[in-house]
Design a protein around this motif. Structure first.
Motif, short mmCIF file in Angstrom:
data_model
loop_
_atom_site.label_atom_id
_atom_site.label_comp_id
_atom_site.label_asym_id
_atom_site.label_seq_id
_atom_site.Cartn_x
_atom_site.Cartn_y
_atom_site.Cartn_z
N ALA A 161 0.84 -1.20 0.00
CA ALA A 161 0.00 0.00 0.00
C ALA A 161 0.88 1.25 0.00
CB ALA A 161 -0.92 0.00 1.21
N GLN A 162 1.93 1.21 0.81
CA GLN A 162 2.85 2.34 0.90
C GLN A 162 3.50 2.61 -0.46
OE1 GLN A 162 6.28 1.56 3.45
NE2 GLN A 162 6.00 3.57 4.39
N GLU A 163 3.97 1.57 -1.13
CA GLU A 163 4.63 1.74 -2.43
C GLU A 163 3.64 2.25 -3.47
OE1 GLU A 163 7.25 2.19 -5.32
OE2 GLU A 163 7.84 1.59 -3.30
N ALA A 164 2.44 1.70 -3.50
CA ALA A 164 1.45 2.14 -4.48
C ALA A 164 1.10 3.61 -4.28
CB ALA A 164 0.20 1.27 -4.39
N LEU A 165 0.92 4.04 -3.02
CA LEU A 165 0.61 5.44 -2.75
C LEU A 165 1.81 6.34 -3.06
CD1 LEU A 165 -1.48 5.10 0.52
CD2 LEU A 165 -2.31 5.80 -1.75
N SER A 166 3.00 5.84 -2.80
CA SER A 166 4.20 6.59 -3.14
C SER A 166 4.30 6.81 -4.65
CB SER A 166 5.44 5.85 -2.62
OG SER A 166 6.61 6.53 -2.98
N ASN A 167 3.97 5.78 -5.42
CA ASN A 167 3.95 5.90 -6.88
C ASN A 167 2.96 6.95 -7.33
OD1 ASN A 167 5.94 3.95 -7.22
ND2 ASN A 167 4.50 2.32 -7.74
N VAL A 168 1.80 6.99 -6.69
CA VAL A 168 0.80 8.01 -7.02
C VAL A 168 1.39 9.40 -6.77
CG1 VAL A 168 -1.44 9.01 -6.43
CG2 VAL A 168 -1.20 6.52 -6.57
N ALA A 215 -1.85 13.03 -9.91
CA ALA A 215 -3.27 12.80 -9.66
C ALA A 215 -3.86 13.88 -8.76
CB ALA A 215 -3.47 11.43 -9.02
N LEU A 216 -5.14 14.13 -8.93
CA LEU A 216 -5.87 14.99 -8.02
C LEU A 216 -6.45 14.18 -6.87
CD1 LEU A 216 -7.78 17.28 -10.56
CD2 LEU A 216 -5.68 17.80 -9.26
N HIS A 217 -6.76 12.91 -7.13
CA HIS A 217 -7.37 12.05 -6.13
C HIS A 217 -6.73 10.67 -6.16
CE1 HIS A 217 -10.52 14.97 -7.30
NE2 HIS A 217 -10.68 15.04 -5.98
N ALA A 218 -6.64 10.07 -4.98
CA ALA A 218 -6.21 8.67 -4.86
C ALA A 218 -7.12 8.03 -3.83
CB ALA A 218 -4.76 8.58 -4.41
N SER A 242 -6.22 3.25 -6.28
CA SER A 242 -6.54 3.81 -7.60
C SER A 242 -6.34 5.31 -7.58
CB SER A 242 -7.98 3.45 -8.01
OG SER A 242 -8.89 3.90 -7.04
N ASP A 243 -6.09 5.86 -8.76
CA ASP A 243 -5.90 7.31 -8.87
C ASP A 243 -6.45 7.81 -10.19
OD1 ASP A 243 -3.77 7.66 -11.02
OD2 ASP A 243 -2.63 6.40 -9.65
N ASP A 244 -6.59 9.13 -10.27
CA ASP A 244 -7.08 9.76 -11.50
C ASP A 244 -5.95 10.49 -12.22
OD1 ASP A 244 -6.69 11.88 -9.78
OD2 ASP A 244 -8.68 12.73 -10.03
N GLY A 245 -4.75 9.96 -12.08
CA GLY A 245 -3.57 10.58 -12.69
C GLY A 245 -3.45 10.32 -14.17
N HIS A 246 -2.26 10.63 -14.70
CA HIS A 246 -2.09 10.55 -16.14
C HIS A 246 -1.90 9.14 -16.67
CE1 HIS A 246 2.27 10.16 -15.78
NE2 HIS A 246 2.27 11.18 -14.96
N SER A 254 -3.64 3.10 -18.36
CA SER A 254 -3.35 3.49 -19.73
C SER A 254 -3.19 5.00 -19.73
CB SER A 254 -4.45 3.03 -20.69
OG SER A 254 -5.69 3.56 -20.33
N PRO A 255 -2.43 5.52 -20.67
CA PRO A 255 -2.19 6.96 -20.70
C PRO A 255 -3.50 7.75 -20.68
CG PRO A 255 -0.71 5.85 -22.22
CD PRO A 255 -1.69 4.81 -21.72
N GLY A 256 -3.56 8.72 -19.77
CA GLY A 256 -4.73 9.58 -19.65
C GLY A 256 -5.89 8.98 -18.87
N GLN A 257 -5.75 7.76 -18.37
CA GLN A 257 -6.88 7.08 -17.72
C GLN A 257 -6.66 6.75 -16.25
OE1 GLN A 257 -9.82 6.58 -19.46
NE2 GLN A 257 -8.73 7.84 -20.92
N GLY A 258 -5.58 7.18 -15.64
CA GLY A 258 -5.34 6.84 -14.25
C GLY A 258 -4.82 5.42 -14.11
N THR A 259 -4.68 4.99 -12.87
CA THR A 259 -4.11 3.68 -12.58
C THR A 259 -4.88 3.03 -11.45
OG1 THR A 259 -1.93 4.44 -13.28
CG2 THR A 259 -1.98 2.48 -11.87
#
Length: 104
Positions: free
Chosen positions: A12-19, A25-28, A44-48, A86-91
């Motif tokens: 969880a720590q690594e995934a949030l660090s990646n965000v 992202a604006l939200h995770a 999950s996030d709403d990043g690039h 995918s690019p533009g769709q978050g992770t």
């Protein structure tokens, strides 16, 4: 099992660090669900977003060292790792750890 708890915490720590470091992202959102048959950790996030390498062997050469660590930790505890992006769709990173075998 303390080693499993620690592995899930570190994942969880690594995934949030990646965000925080990469997603812009604006939200995770982090969720953990417990059922009689599994534990599911989702970040999950709403990043690039990005193009997910086809196999874990491609994580390091393509610069995804954090994803490689997530993959290694999930293997060590017997969990299934699913990375959707995918690019533009978050992770979305999902770690599913079976806690018991389903009844037949």
């Amino acid at each position: 099992m303390p080693e499993v708890e620690l592995a899930l915490y570190r994942m969880a720590q690594e995934a949030l660090s990646n965000v925080a470091r990469h997603a812009q992202a604006l939200h995770a959102l982090l969720t953990i669900s417990f059922t009689p048959i599994d534990i599911t950790l989702t970040v999950s996030d709403d990043g690039h977003g990005f193009t997910v390498p086809e196999s874990p062997a491609e994580f390091a050469p393509s610069g995804h060292f954090g994803l490689l660590g997530l993959h290694e930790r999930s293997e060590l505890i017997g969990a299934h790792l699913d990375i959707q992006s995918s690019p533009g769709q978050g992770t979305r990173v999902v770690v599913q750890l079976p806690t018991s075998k389903p009844s037949a």
